[in-house]
Design a protein around this motif. Structure first.
Motif, mmCIF file in Angstrom:
data_model
loop_
_atom_site.group_PDB
_atom_site.id
_atom_site.type_symbol
_atom_site.label_atom_id
_atom_site.label_comp_id
_atom_site.label_asym_id
_atom_site.label_seq_id
_atom_site.Cartn_x
_atom_site.Cartn_y
_atom_site.Cartn_z
ATOM 1 N N LEU A 153 0.834 -1.198 0.000
ATOM 2 C CA LEU A 153 0.000 0.000 0.000
ATOM 3 C C LEU A 153 0.874 1.255 0.000
ATOM 4 N N ALA A 154 0.749 2.061 -1.025
ATOM 5 C CA ALA A 154 1.600 3.261 -1.175
ATOM 6 C C ALA A 154 1.465 4.212 0.012
ATOM 7 N N GLY A 155 0.260 4.400 0.516
ATOM 8 C CA GLY A 155 0.053 5.299 1.648
ATOM 9 C C GLY A 155 0.681 4.782 2.931
ATOM 10 N N VAL A 156 0.634 3.474 3.122
ATOM 11 C CA VAL A 156 1.257 2.861 4.300
ATOM 12 C C VAL A 156 2.774 2.930 4.167
ATOM 13 N N ARG A 157 3.270 2.676 2.958
ATOM 14 C CA ARG A 157 4.716 2.782 2.712
ATOM 15 C C ARG A 157 5.188 4.202 3.032
ATOM 16 N N ALA A 158 4.448 5.199 2.585
ATOM 17 C CA ALA A 158 4.807 6.597 2.869
ATOM 18 C C ALA A 158 4.782 6.863 4.377
ATOM 19 N N PHE A 185 5.269 4.688 6.875
ATOM 20 C CA PHE A 185 6.425 4.051 7.516
ATOM 21 C C PHE A 185 7.731 4.755 7.137
ATOM 22 N N GLN A 186 7.891 5.086 5.868
ATOM 23 C CA GLN A 186 9.137 5.729 5.432
ATOM 24 C C GLN A 186 9.329 7.082 6.116
ATOM 25 N N ALA A 187 8.304 7.911 6.055
ATOM 26 C CA ALA A 187 8.427 9.269 6.603
ATOM 27 C C ALA A 187 8.663 9.253 8.105
ATOM 28 N N THR A 188 7.928 8.411 8.824
ATOM 29 C CA THR A 188 8.095 8.393 10.280
ATOM 30 C C THR A 188 9.398 7.715 10.695
ATOM 31 N N ALA A 225 12.430 9.456 12.884
ATOM 32 C CA ALA A 225 12.080 8.741 14.119
ATOM 33 C C ALA A 225 12.193 9.647 15.330
ATOM 34 N N GLY A 226 11.175 9.560 16.172
ATOM 35 C CA GLY A 226 11.160 10.358 17.386
ATOM 36 C C GLY A 226 10.613 11.758 17.200
ATOM 37 N N THR A 227 10.349 12.158 15.968
ATOM 38 C CA THR A 227 9.789 13.484 15.717
ATOM 39 C C THR A 227 8.424 13.342 15.046
ATOM 40 N N THR A 228 7.679 14.417 15.057
ATOM 41 C CA THR A 228 6.315 14.416 14.543
ATOM 42 C C THR A 228 6.290 14.635 13.034
ATOM 43 N N VAL A 229 5.442 13.849 12.374
ATOM 44 C CA VAL A 229 5.215 13.962 10.927
ATOM 45 C C VAL A 229 3.731 14.257 10.734
ATOM 46 N N THR A 230 3.419 15.190 9.859
ATOM 47 C CA THR A 230 2.032 15.578 9.626
ATOM 48 C C THR A 230 1.385 14.745 8.523
ATOM 49 N N PHE A 231 0.070 14.717 8.548
ATOM 50 C CA PHE A 231 -0.691 14.043 7.498
ATOM 51 C C PHE A 231 -0.387 14.679 6.142
ATOM 52 N N THR A 232 -0.239 15.996 6.106
ATOM 53 C CA THR A 232 0.094 16.692 4.863
ATOM 54 C C THR A 232 1.410 16.190 4.293
ATOM 55 N N ALA A 233 2.406 15.972 5.149
ATOM 56 C CA ALA A 233 3.694 15.446 4.682
ATOM 57 C C ALA A 233 3.529 14.049 4.104
ATOM 58 N N LEU A 234 2.637 13.266 4.677
ATOM 59 C CA LEU A 234 2.414 11.903 4.171
ATOM 60 C C LEU A 234 1.790 11.914 2.781
ATOM 61 N N LEU A 281 -1.303 13.662 13.349
ATOM 62 C CA LEU A 281 0.143 13.685 13.536
ATOM 63 C C LEU A 281 0.620 12.269 13.844
ATOM 64 N N TYR A 282 1.866 11.975 13.468
ATOM 65 C CA TYR A 282 2.411 10.621 13.579
ATOM 66 C C TYR A 282 3.846 10.686 14.086
ATOM 67 N N ARG A 283 4.234 9.644 14.856
ATOM 68 C CA ARG A 283 5.608 9.576 15.336
ATOM 69 C C ARG A 283 5.990 8.101 15.509
ATOM 70 N N MET A 284 7.186 7.754 15.008
ATOM 71 C CA MET A 284 7.695 6.393 15.160
ATOM 72 C C MET A 284 8.831 6.398 16.173
ATOM 73 N N ASP A 285 8.791 5.444 17.072
ATOM 74 C CA ASP A 285 9.848 5.264 18.056
ATOM 75 C C ASP A 285 11.141 4.870 17.330
ATOM 76 N N PRO A 286 12.294 5.375 17.758
ATOM 77 C CA PRO A 286 13.554 5.029 17.088
ATOM 78 C C PRO A 286 13.840 3.518 17.024
ATOM 79 N N GLN A 287 13.438 2.759 18.039
ATOM 80 C CA GLN A 287 13.660 1.306 18.007
ATOM 81 C C GLN A 287 12.793 0.649 16.925
ATOM 82 N N ILE A 288 11.557 1.089 16.819
ATOM 83 C CA ILE A 288 10.670 0.569 15.770
ATOM 84 C C ILE A 288 11.256 0.919 14.406
ATOM 85 N N ALA A 289 11.773 2.141 14.268
ATOM 86 C CA ALA A 289 12.378 2.565 13.004
ATOM 87 C C ALA A 289 13.558 1.664 12.636
ATOM 88 N N GLU A 290 14.340 1.297 13.620
ATOM 89 C CA GLU A 290 15.473 0.410 13.377
ATOM 90 C C GLU A 290 14.990 -0.973 12.915
#
Length: 145
Positions: free
Chosen positions: A56-61, A63-66, A70-79, A129-138
């Motif tokens: 899913l392109a939206g899900v890929r975006a 996961f990639q963006a967050t 990692a650890g910072t906020t990403v907006t829906f607009t950025a996605l 708003l979205y944020r991924m934990d650095p461990q999850i990102a790893e």
């Protein structure tokens, strides 16, 4: 017929990963990360969800963006800028991610923190708003490499 067999093999692998993760949780050997309002996540669970949603392109975006931030906020607009999808399709893909998680784990949760942001006077609306934990990102980065 070949497609059905490949799909069945994929399902078997997903069950194996899920059971391995559950066993590690039971044994206390699984490392996990607590995501606010999303519960505990293990590397195996992230892998299971990603395996089902990576097309899913939206899900890929998401996961990639967050993961990149990692650890910072990403907006829906950025996605939606990243995915190239319109707002409705991006939201639909987020809903699909929730349904997949529900099928896998019995509850609709993500390995990414998400919440409704405050009112933005310049856009005239509130934004998710979205944020991924650095461990999850790893863990996620290891899945896509």
């Amino acid at each position: 017929m070949r497609i059905a067999v490949v799909g069945a093999l994929s399902d078997v692998e997903a069950v194996k990963e899920k059971l391995t993760g559950l066993l590690a949780e039971i044994d206390g050997t699984a490392s996990s990360v607590s995501i606010p309002r999303q519960g505990l996540w293990t590397k195996e669970q992230v892998g299971l969800l990603w395996g089902r949603a990576s097309h899913l392109a939206g899900v890929r975006a998401l996961f990639q963006a967050t993961a990149e931030q990692a650890g910072t906020t990403v907006t829906f607009t950025a996605l939606i800028e990243r995915s190239g999808l319109d707002e409705r399709q991006q939201r639909n893909e987020h809903a699909r991610l929730s349904r997949l998680a529900g099928e896998l784990f019995g509850e609709k949760r993500w390995p990414i923190e998400n919440w409704q942001g405050g009112y933005n006077s310049s856009s005239g609306r509130s934004e998710m708003l979205y944020r991924m934990d650095p461990q999850i990102a790893e863990w996620w980065a290891a899945l896509v490499d």
